[in-house]
Design a protein around this motif. Structure first.
Motif, PDB file in Angstrom:
ATOM      1  N   GLN A   1       0.823  -1.210   0.000  1.00 12.37           N
ATOM      2  CA  GLN A   1       0.000   0.000   0.000  1.00 12.37           C
ATOM      3  C   GLN A   1       0.859   1.262   0.000  1.00 12.37           C
ATOM      4  OE1 GLN A   1      -2.465  -0.582   3.453  1.00 12.37           O
ATOM      5  NE2 GLN A   1      -3.991  -1.800   2.351  1.00 12.37           N
ATOM      6  N   CYS A   2       1.948   1.257   0.772  1.00 11.91           N
ATOM      7  CA  CYS A   2       2.849   2.421   0.794  1.00 11.91           C
ATOM      8  C   CYS A   2       3.506   2.638  -0.565  1.00 11.91           C
ATOM      9  CB  CYS A   2       3.907   2.231   1.879  1.00 11.91           C
ATOM     10  SG  CYS A   2       3.282   2.342   3.559  1.00 11.91           S
ATOM     11  N   LYS A   3       3.932   1.548  -1.208  1.00 13.61           N
ATOM     12  CA  LYS A   3       4.556   1.674  -2.534  1.00 13.61           C
ATOM     13  C   LYS A   3       3.554   2.182  -3.565  1.00 13.61           C
ATOM     14  CE  LYS A   3       8.106  -1.848  -1.822  1.00 13.61           C
ATOM     15  NZ  LYS A   3       8.628  -3.180  -2.237  1.00 13.61           N
ATOM     16  N   ALA A   4       2.310   1.682  -3.496  1.00 12.71           N
ATOM     17  CA  ALA A   4       1.284   2.154  -4.427  1.00 12.71           C
ATOM     18  C   ALA A   4       0.973   3.625  -4.195  1.00 12.71           C
ATOM     19  CB  ALA A   4       0.023   1.306  -4.267  1.00 12.71           C
ATOM     20  N   LEU A   5       0.944   4.042  -2.929  1.00 13.50           N
ATOM     21  CA  LEU A   5       0.678   5.445  -2.608  1.00 13.50           C
ATOM     22  C   LEU A   5       1.805   6.344  -3.104  1.00 13.50           C
ATOM     23  CD1 LEU A   5      -1.474   7.111  -1.076  1.00 13.50           C
ATOM     24  CD2 LEU A   5      -0.025   6.954   0.936  1.00 13.50           C
ATOM     25  N   MET A   6       3.052   5.881  -2.957  1.00 14.35           N
ATOM     26  CA  MET A   6       4.188   6.661  -3.444  1.00 14.35           C
ATOM     27  C   MET A   6       4.170   6.782  -4.967  1.00 14.35           C
ATOM     28  SD  MET A   6       7.207   5.237  -0.932  1.00 14.35           S
ATOM     29  CE  MET A   6       8.482   6.058  -1.890  1.00 14.35           C
ATOM     30  N   LYS A   7       3.865   5.685  -5.639  1.00 12.96           N
ATOM     31  CA  LYS A   7       3.812   5.730  -7.102  1.00 12.96           C
ATOM     32  C   LYS A   7       2.691   6.632  -7.602  1.00 12.96           C
ATOM     33  CE  LYS A   7       5.836   1.167  -7.939  1.00 12.96           C
ATOM     34  NZ  LYS A   7       5.604  -0.202  -8.501  1.00 12.96           N
ATOM     35  N   ARG A   8       1.632   6.723  -6.811  1.00  9.62           N
ATOM     36  CA  ARG A   8       0.483   7.544  -7.235  1.00  9.62           C
ATOM     37  C   ARG A   8       0.764   9.031  -7.095  1.00  9.62           C
ATOM     38  NH1 ARG A   8      -2.614  10.425  -8.877  1.00  9.62           N
ATOM     39  NH2 ARG A   8      -4.903  10.346  -8.971  1.00  9.62           N
TER      40      ARG A   8
END
Length: 244
Positions: A202-209
């Protein structure tokens, strides 16, 4: 040539200056809000620290708990069992350290208390040979029962410590607050450890977003270096402590 400043850049600079002015002018109020937020977030921050420490032991057990098994029961119970073993190991290490240090500390204090009178007598003998103090002063100092004086000093210190402990115990609100903070921190750390893979995704997806890809790679590299450094430091210090 002087480059023209774009309107968007000018607005950004003015907004930053205005925010800086507000921070300086209303700093007491802002610092009070920040302090309240930090106090409220203390259990969560402590939980993060506990989770990071436990994760070192937990990852070790996860790597060695039937790593090649594909059985459904093993795969589901691996994380919970590894977390339980990590907690038991940490508590056992703390108990071992306390059991080793406390008796040695008590014996060290007793040894110092027993050696002080002899050291004072030796010092007075040296001063007498050097003729620094008069014989009357030396005789008065030598006539003092240093063993009883040391005992009185230790009793005074111990009574002072007992009084402090009485004050601490009487502060019920502080004790309840500490217990609540510890309980919330432990629960939060268990939550983080049980869902660490999902939280990581979830943190990686949030950073990529919300963060550009070039900055994401730099942030991930910095976090990886920090994690590796702290992991090696903690493991090294614990290993050295066990050896000593």
């Amino acid at each position: 040539m002087i480059k023209k400043i774009e309107t968007k850049t000018m607005i950004k600079i003015l907004a930053e200056i205005f925010v800086l002015y507000l921070c300086i002018h209303y700093w007491p109020n802002i610092s009070g809000v920040i302090g309240s937020l930090l106090n409220a977030a203390t259990p969560l921050l402590v939980g993060c620290a506990v989770a990071y420490t436990l994760n070192i032991l937990m990852s070790f057990y996860e790597r060695h708990f039937f790593p090649h098994s594909n059985k459904k029961f093993i795969c589901k119970s691996r994380r919970g069992f590894s977390l339980l073993l990590a907690i038991i190991t940490l508590l056992a290490l703390l108990a071992l350290v306390i059991a080793l240090i406390v008796p040695q500390l008590i014996s060290c204090v007793k040894l110092l208390a027993a050696e002080v009178p002899g050291a004072i007598s030796l010092l007075l003998e040296k001063l007498g040979k050097l003729n620094i103090l008069s014989e009357d002063i030396l005789n008065k100092l030598a006539a003092i029962d240093w063993q009883s004086k040391v005992g009185q000093i230790l009793n005074t210190l111990l009574s002072g410590i007992c009084n402090v402990m009485d004050i601490i115990v009487s502060t019920v609100s502080s004790v309840v607050s500490g217990i609540t903070t510890a309980f919330v921190a432990i629960i939060f750390s268990i939550y983080l450890l049980m869902g660490k893979n999902k939280l990581s995704r979830q943190c990686k997806a949030l950073m990529k977003r919300y963060i550009p890809e070039s900055k994401c790679s730099k942030i991930n590299h910095i976090l990886s270096v920090l994690n590796d450094s702290f992991h090696r430091f903690i493991v090294g210090q614990c290993t050295e402590a066990v050896i000593l």
